[in-house]
Design a protein around this motif. Structure first.
Motif, mmCIF file in Angstrom:
data_model
loop_
_atom_site.group_PDB
_atom_site.id
_atom_site.type_symbol
_atom_site.label_atom_id
_atom_site.label_comp_id
_atom_site.label_asym_id
_atom_site.label_seq_id
_atom_site.Cartn_x
_atom_site.Cartn_y
_atom_site.Cartn_z
ATOM 1 N N GLY A 55 0.790 -1.224 0.000
ATOM 2 C CA GLY A 55 0.000 0.000 0.000
ATOM 3 C C GLY A 55 0.820 1.271 0.000
ATOM 4 O O GLY A 55 0.307 2.352 -0.281
ATOM 5 N N SER A 56 2.104 1.179 0.303
ATOM 6 C CA SER A 56 2.930 2.384 0.351
ATOM 7 C C SER A 56 3.484 2.699 -1.027
ATOM 8 O O SER A 56 3.466 1.875 -1.917
ATOM 9 C CB SER A 56 4.081 2.200 1.346
ATOM 10 O OG SER A 56 4.919 1.156 0.904
ATOM 11 N N GLY A 57 3.976 3.906 -1.191
ATOM 12 C CA GLY A 57 4.563 4.305 -2.455
ATOM 13 C C GLY A 57 4.748 5.798 -2.490
ATOM 14 O O GLY A 57 4.623 6.487 -1.468
ATOM 15 N N ALA A 58 5.035 6.305 -3.659
ATOM 16 C CA ALA A 58 5.239 7.735 -3.846
ATOM 17 C C ALA A 58 4.779 8.111 -5.244
ATOM 18 O O ALA A 58 4.690 7.269 -6.128
ATOM 19 C CB ALA A 58 6.708 8.108 -3.659
ATOM 20 N N VAL A 59 4.509 9.398 -5.422
ATOM 21 C CA VAL A 59 4.122 9.936 -6.721
ATOM 22 C C VAL A 59 5.098 11.052 -7.067
ATOM 23 O O VAL A 59 5.256 11.998 -6.292
ATOM 24 C CB VAL A 59 2.673 10.492 -6.685
ATOM 25 C CG1 VAL A 59 2.312 11.119 -8.016
ATOM 26 C CG2 VAL A 59 1.687 9.391 -6.310
ATOM 27 N N VAL A 60 5.776 10.921 -8.207
ATOM 28 C CA VAL A 60 6.687 11.960 -8.672
ATOM 29 C C VAL A 60 5.885 12.879 -9.591
ATOM 30 O O VAL A 60 5.350 12.448 -10.606
ATOM 31 C CB VAL A 60 7.897 11.366 -9.415
ATOM 32 C CG1 VAL A 60 8.812 12.458 -9.928
ATOM 33 C CG2 VAL A 60 8.661 10.412 -8.499
ATOM 34 N N GLN A 61 5.823 14.142 -9.226
ATOM 35 C CA GLN A 61 5.049 15.146 -9.955
ATOM 36 C C GLN A 61 5.853 15.684 -11.135
ATOM 37 O O GLN A 61 7.084 15.549 -11.178
ATOM 38 C CB GLN A 61 4.705 16.320 -9.010
ATOM 39 C CG GLN A 61 3.903 15.907 -7.807
ATOM 40 C CD GLN A 61 2.452 15.637 -8.147
ATOM 41 O OE1 GLN A 61 2.086 15.283 -9.257
ATOM 42 N NE2 GLN A 61 1.595 15.803 -7.161
#
Length: 118
Positions: A55-61
């Motif tokens: 469920g974890s992660g990141a979003v690079v804008q």
């Protein structure tokens, strides 16, 4: 032969909505998964059984900032993936139908990889 990705999608909050499973049900589910992997590998259509996604992660804008993600307010969450090969989209969808029994709900999005080499 074309390659396809199966994206296992579920509605947000799927973990809370799953019914409790007995150890026997969990064992039967794991056996069904292993049978699916073994059959797909032997028949040559399963390239990568994939994995459930954490469920974890990141979003690079676009401005290169990094935000925590994925966002739980998303309507649908990707819970896992598999990669298969099939002659066409219809055949890939037939393979995806086999995985619905293993997915535990939700739906499977079938997407073909673009082939820029041809």
């Amino acid at each position: 032969m074309p390659k396809f990705m199966f994206l296992q999608r579920s509605s947000g909050g799927c973990e809370e909505n799953r019914p409790e499973m007995t150890p026997e049900q969990m064992q039967a589910g794991m056996k069904a998964w292993m049978d699916w992997v073994n059959n797909g590998t032997e028949e040559g259509w399963l390239l990568d059984p994939g994995s459930p996604l954490d469920g974890s992660g990141a979003v690079v804008q676009p401005d290169l900032t990094v935000l925590d993600g994925p966002f739980t307010e998303s309507k649908e969450l990707v819970g896992g993936y598999s990669i298969v090969q099939a002659p066409d989209l219809a055949a890939a969808c037939e393979l995806a139908k086999q995985t619905m029994k293993l997915a535990g709900g939700g739906k499977i999005e079938v997407r073909e990889f673009a082939n820029f080499c041809e």
